[in-house]
Motif scaffolding. Structure first.
Motif, short mmCIF file in Angstrom:
data_model
loop_
_atom_site.label_atom_id
_atom_site.label_comp_id
_atom_site.label_asym_id
_atom_site.label_seq_id
_atom_site.Cartn_x
_atom_site.Cartn_y
_atom_site.Cartn_z
N PRO A 1 -40.68 57.55 -14.53
CA PRO A 1 -39.49 57.11 -13.78
C PRO A 1 -38.41 56.46 -14.64
N ALA A 2 -38.74 56.03 -15.84
CA ALA A 2 -37.71 55.38 -16.67
C ALA A 2 -36.73 56.39 -17.25
N VAL A 3 -37.05 57.68 -17.18
CA VAL A 3 -36.15 58.70 -17.74
C VAL A 3 -35.00 58.95 -16.75
N ALA A 4 -33.79 58.92 -17.25
CA ALA A 4 -32.62 59.06 -16.38
C ALA A 4 -32.56 60.46 -15.76
N ILE A 5 -31.92 60.53 -14.60
CA ILE A 5 -31.71 61.82 -13.94
C ILE A 5 -30.24 62.19 -14.16
N GLY A 6 -30.02 63.38 -14.67
CA GLY A 6 -28.66 63.79 -14.99
C GLY A 6 -28.05 64.65 -13.90
N ALA A 7 -26.98 65.32 -14.24
CA ALA A 7 -26.28 66.19 -13.30
C ALA A 7 -27.24 67.26 -12.78
N GLY A 8 -27.16 67.56 -11.49
CA GLY A 8 -27.99 68.60 -10.91
C GLY A 8 -29.44 68.20 -10.79
N GLY A 9 -29.74 66.92 -10.95
CA GLY A 9 -31.11 66.44 -10.77
C GLY A 9 -32.03 66.70 -11.94
N ALA A 10 -31.48 67.18 -13.06
CA ALA A 10 -32.34 67.48 -14.21
C ALA A 10 -32.73 66.18 -14.91
N LEU B 1 -32.73 56.65 -21.29
CA LEU B 1 -33.25 55.66 -20.36
C LEU B 1 -32.35 55.56 -19.14
N ALA B 2 -32.95 55.47 -17.93
CA ALA B 2 -32.15 55.30 -16.72
C ALA B 2 -31.47 53.94 -16.76
N ASP B 3 -32.17 52.98 -17.33
CA ASP B 3 -31.63 51.63 -17.42
C ASP B 3 -32.18 51.04 -18.71
N SER B 4 -31.30 50.45 -19.49
CA SER B 4 -31.71 49.92 -20.78
C SER B 4 -32.89 48.96 -20.66
N ALA B 5 -32.95 48.25 -19.53
CA ALA B 5 -33.99 47.23 -19.34
C ALA B 5 -35.38 47.85 -19.16
N LEU B 6 -35.42 49.14 -18.88
CA LEU B 6 -36.72 49.77 -18.64
C LEU B 6 -37.48 50.10 -19.92
N PHE B 7 -36.87 49.85 -21.06
CA PHE B 7 -37.47 50.23 -22.34
C PHE B 7 -38.89 49.69 -22.51
N GLU B 8 -39.03 48.37 -22.32
CA GLU B 8 -40.34 47.74 -22.56
C GLU B 8 -41.42 48.34 -21.66
N ARG B 9 -41.04 48.57 -20.40
CA ARG B 9 -42.02 49.09 -19.45
C ARG B 9 -42.46 50.49 -19.85
N PHE B 10 -41.49 51.31 -20.19
CA PHE B 10 -41.75 52.68 -20.59
C PHE B 10 -42.68 52.69 -21.80
N ILE C 1 -46.56 54.20 -22.02
CA ILE C 1 -46.98 55.25 -22.96
C ILE C 1 -48.15 54.76 -23.81
N ASP C 2 -48.06 53.50 -24.24
CA ASP C 2 -49.13 52.94 -25.08
C ASP C 2 -50.46 52.90 -24.35
#
Lengths: 395, 393
Positions: free
Chosen positions: B88-97, B218-227, B231-232
């Motif tokens: 969910p931390a990955v941003a959604i771009g144009a057309g929902g990609a 990132l969808a939001d810069s603040a999501l970095f730590e969580r992402f 992964i870890d």
């Protein structure tokens, strides 16, 4: 008139006068000599740094060929190629070698690690290993061999466990040092570690099946170095249009390929080593110009006495060359100890750091060139000066 | 009459330098050469840093296999890539990609123009999203590759330096001919030294089943730590992530340190030569003007004024050398430098960049060298006895 006088004044007198002139401004001459020593020394060390870069290629043999994937070193060759390469006429031995690229403690402590087949050392007579150690290594699947330079650097002893963090092959790998090999002479680089290719392969079979049975490069022993070109063509032709096309070249060409990657850095170091000579040339020219200008009246006096322009020019050239001779000589003498010190501090980067005879020659040539170049303008000027004007001149 | 505290006029000092033009030129020339080396090294390092900083976008992430230092060494299987891409931390771009690009990065050997030894060049299999994620990459000529074909586009530095990389040329590797259909300009970033093609096509021809890296926004810069934490801790994954900028600057650490250590050591050693040159000149300048110094002192100038005058002369000398060296170095901005990055093993091309900070540092260095060389002569001048000095001529 002038020629007879020139002959009358013996060489001894001339050199005495030159020496007296050189020592007239002791501080100035001393400073110039110090500058020359530093410049000649810096030039020598820089040339040696460039030589050290080529040390790996220098030590490489023309009697060994390296076969790798034609795309680039990142790609592997199937292990099945080994038997086919061995069948090529003129090939006497084929060894496997994979670059491991692990990290020992921290990335800064870089050294080369290879996973090699057991016959690899047969192809490298320059790596000297005692028979008991070799047998101990062959008996231990997790055993490894380290070169003397590497062992000295990090204090590895036989029996030590050497842990490496894999970058290409993930995980932490532990090897046991079973032997330490020496170089057959001081130009051989032994700052490397090798372990069993089979150990790598067996581990990969369990963890990453697709990556098993792959060889980084094959090292080929050949019967006669003059057959190298024919064998190279035969091997590459055999795998033409296959999934993994090969590129075979002599080990020396293979190593030079790595050196060529830093071409521009080497060119920059070469360029800079001449800049330091240029700097000292300017300083030396300044010294000579000042000395000659202060003595304009004396030169006019000499001319009045009947000495010709050639004699005046000789005086100036002689003084310049004498100073450069002393400075250059001291610089040459200081080069070997300085190189030893440099090796002590930067030995991790340059396992072979030896000042070559050519470098000494170039250093001497540079000192002479500086001496000649610095004297040209003042000598021409002083030999042309008209007596009346010269006598009128004040420092 | 001169007031006792007056300092020696600047015009007198400057004229002294002018009166002995040859000596001044030679000394300043020596200083200028050292300054040139010093400035060039700083400019090269600045160029390297700028190249790598512009390579990364702050909110972009690079995911590679744990332990791998570079994309080349890394591997991410398709199922792992799917897990990472759908976080969910990955941003959604144009057309929902999803704004993530699964890439394959390998090295190929290419011949540089006029060089018989090949260099390693990064070839990156990417997607349309790869271009979207890196807005600094713009098409300079031609068109971009069509997905599903053997077409490639080449970076500006590659097109300028390697054989067979003009639009319409074909490169042969991995059993296929690849047609160059465009050139891109990556704004001086590291991508200028890369070749891009379709990820799936390149993977097939290189017989690879795994990607090398994933670049994601990132969808939001603040999501970095969580992402990162996700992964870890995910047992299915063996990957780690970094911000793109950090990733690229880490990759050039060794090269940057090497350039700095080598360059600054050389500058330090060379500066001794130039300082000696300045010292010789200043000593001579004192020696030939003993009478003048006596006169100045007799006129009422203090020792301190004489000391100041000589130091100022050294400063002027240093400035002349510094400016000359800097002008020479500024010409280097038209040149570019390329070498193999020890860490990625690939060719990287970067420029020399002159920043105001470097110009100031360089001038300070030049003046410092001249003052260090001129200090002892100035002290000697200041300590001259008036009577002796006046008698000297």
């Amino acid at each position: 008139m002038s020629s007879t006088l020139c002959q009358a004044v013996t060489l001894v007198h001339l050199s005495k006068l030159i020496l007296k002139n050189a020592l007239r401004h002791k501080l100035r001459t001393g400073l110039t000599v110090v500058g020359l020593v530093i410049a000649v020394l810096a030039y020598g060390l820089l040339q040696t740094v460039v030589d050290a870069w080529y040390a790996g290629a220098q030590a490489a043999s023309n009697a060994r060929l390296v076969t790798r994937n034609a795309i680039s070193l990142v790609f592997f060759l199937p292990v099945s190629y080994e038997a086919r390469i061995r069948g090529v006429e003129g090939v006497t031995a084929v060894a496997r070698s994979n670059w491991f690229g692990g990290i020992y403690q921290e990335p800064k402590k870089f050294f080369a690690q290879f996973a090699v087949s057991d016959n690899y050392l047969d192809l490298y007579p320059e790596f000297v290993l005692s028979e008991p150690e070799r047998q101990a290594w062959q008996r231990d699947r997790k055993g490894c061999l380290v070169g003397r330079q590497l062992a000295d650097l990090y204090g590895f002893k036989v029996g030590d466990v050497l842990p490496l963090r894999g970058t290409i092959y993930p995980g932490t790998w532990e090897f046991v040092v079973r032997g330490i090999f020496d170089g057959s002479d001081s130009t051989k680089i032994t700052r490397q570690m090798m372990f069993h290719w089979d150990y790598l392969n067996e581990t990969l079979r369990k963890t990453a099946k697709r990556r098993a049975e792959q060889v980084g490069v094959y090292v080929l022993g050949i019967d006669h170095p003059e057959n190298a070109a024919a064998i190279t063509r035969a091997v590459d032709a055999m795998f033409k249009n296959s999934l993994a096309e090969t590129l075979t070249e002599t080990e020396q060409a293979f190593q030079l390929g790595f050196v060529a990657m830093s071409n521009e850095i080497i060119a920059a170091i070469r360029l800079v080593s001449y800049v330091v000579i240029l700097i000292i040339m300017v300083v030396m020219a300044n010294t000579m110009a000042m000395s000659a200008r202060e003595r304009t009246a004396e030169y006019a006096t000499l001319k009045t006495l009947g000495f010709g322009p050639v004699f005046i020019a000789l005086l100036i050239f002689g003084e310049s060359l004498a100073i450069c001779g002393i400075g250059g000589g001291l610089g040459l003498l200081a080069t070997p100890p300085a190189a030893a010190m440099f090796k002590h501090f930067a030995g991790t980067y340059f396992p072979v750091f030896k000042v070559s005879g050519l470098t000494f020659g170039l250093q001497a040539a540079c000192a002479v060139a500086v001496g000649v170049a610095a004297a040209i303008v003042p000598a021409v000027h002083a030999s042309r000066v008209r007596i009346v004007e010269g006598l009128r001149a004040i420092g | 009459m001169a007031k006792p505290a007056m300092s020696v006029p600047l015009s007198y000092i400057a004229r002294n330098l002018w009166a002995r033009r040859l000596t001044t030129t030679l000394t300043a020339g020596g200083l200028a050469l050292v300054v040139f080396v010093f400035a060039t090294v700083l400019m090269l390092d600045a160029g390297l840093k700028r190249t790598l900083i512009t390579t990364g976008e702050y909110d972009n992430l690079v995911v590679i296999r744990k332990g791998a230092e570079t994309e080349i060494q890394s591997g991410i299987s398709r199922d792992q890539a799917g897990i990472i891409e759908t976080h969910p931390a990955v941003a959604i771009g144009a057309g929902g990609a999803r704004m993530a690009s699964k890439e394959t990065v390998v090295l190929i050997s290419l011949l540089r123009r006029g060089d018989e030894k090949p260099s390693n060049v990064i070839i990156r299999g990417t997607t349309d999203m790869g271009f979207t994620l890196r807005p600094q990459v713009r098409l300079a000529a031609g068109r971009t590759f069509t997905p599903g074909t053997s077409e490639i586009v080449v970076g500006r530095s590659i097109a300028a330096r390697f054989d067979n990389t003009a639009i319409g040329d074909r490169l042969y590797f991995a059993q296929r001919g690849w047609t160059v259909v465009g050139t891109f300009d990556a704004g001086g970033s590291g991508f200028d030294s890369e070749i891009w093609g379709d990820a799936e096509q390149l993977m097939q021809s290189f017989r690879r089943t795994a990607y090398s890296s994933i670049v994601a926004r990132l969808a939001d810069s603040a999501l970095f730590e969580r992402f990162k934490a996700d992964i870890d801790t995910d047992p299915r994954l063996a990957q780690e992530m970094k911000r793109e900028q950090v990733f690229y600057s880490d990759q050039s650490q060794a090269l940057s340190t090497f350039i700095n250590v080598l360059g600054l050591t050389l500058s330090a050693i060379f500066s001794i030569g130039a300082m000696i040159g300045a010292m010789i000149t200043m000593y001579a300048s004192v020696a030939t003007r003993v009478g003048e110094i006596g006169t100045l002192r007799a006129l009422g100038f203090r020792r301190r004024a004489v000391l100041g005058a000589y130091l100022l002369e050294a400063v002027l000398l240093g400035l002349v050398g510094g400016v000359a060296g800097l002008l020479l170095a500024s010409l280097m901005q038209f040149a570019s430098f390329s070498t193999t990055n020890f860490q990625t093993f690939a060719d990287l091309s970067f420029g020399f960049i002159l920043t105001p900070g470097i110009a100031v540092k360089t001038l300070i260095f030049a003046v410092a060298m001249a003052v260090a060389g001129g200090f002892l002569p100035a002290v000697r001048a200041a300590r001259l006895n008036i009577v002796d000095a006046l008698r000297a001529v």
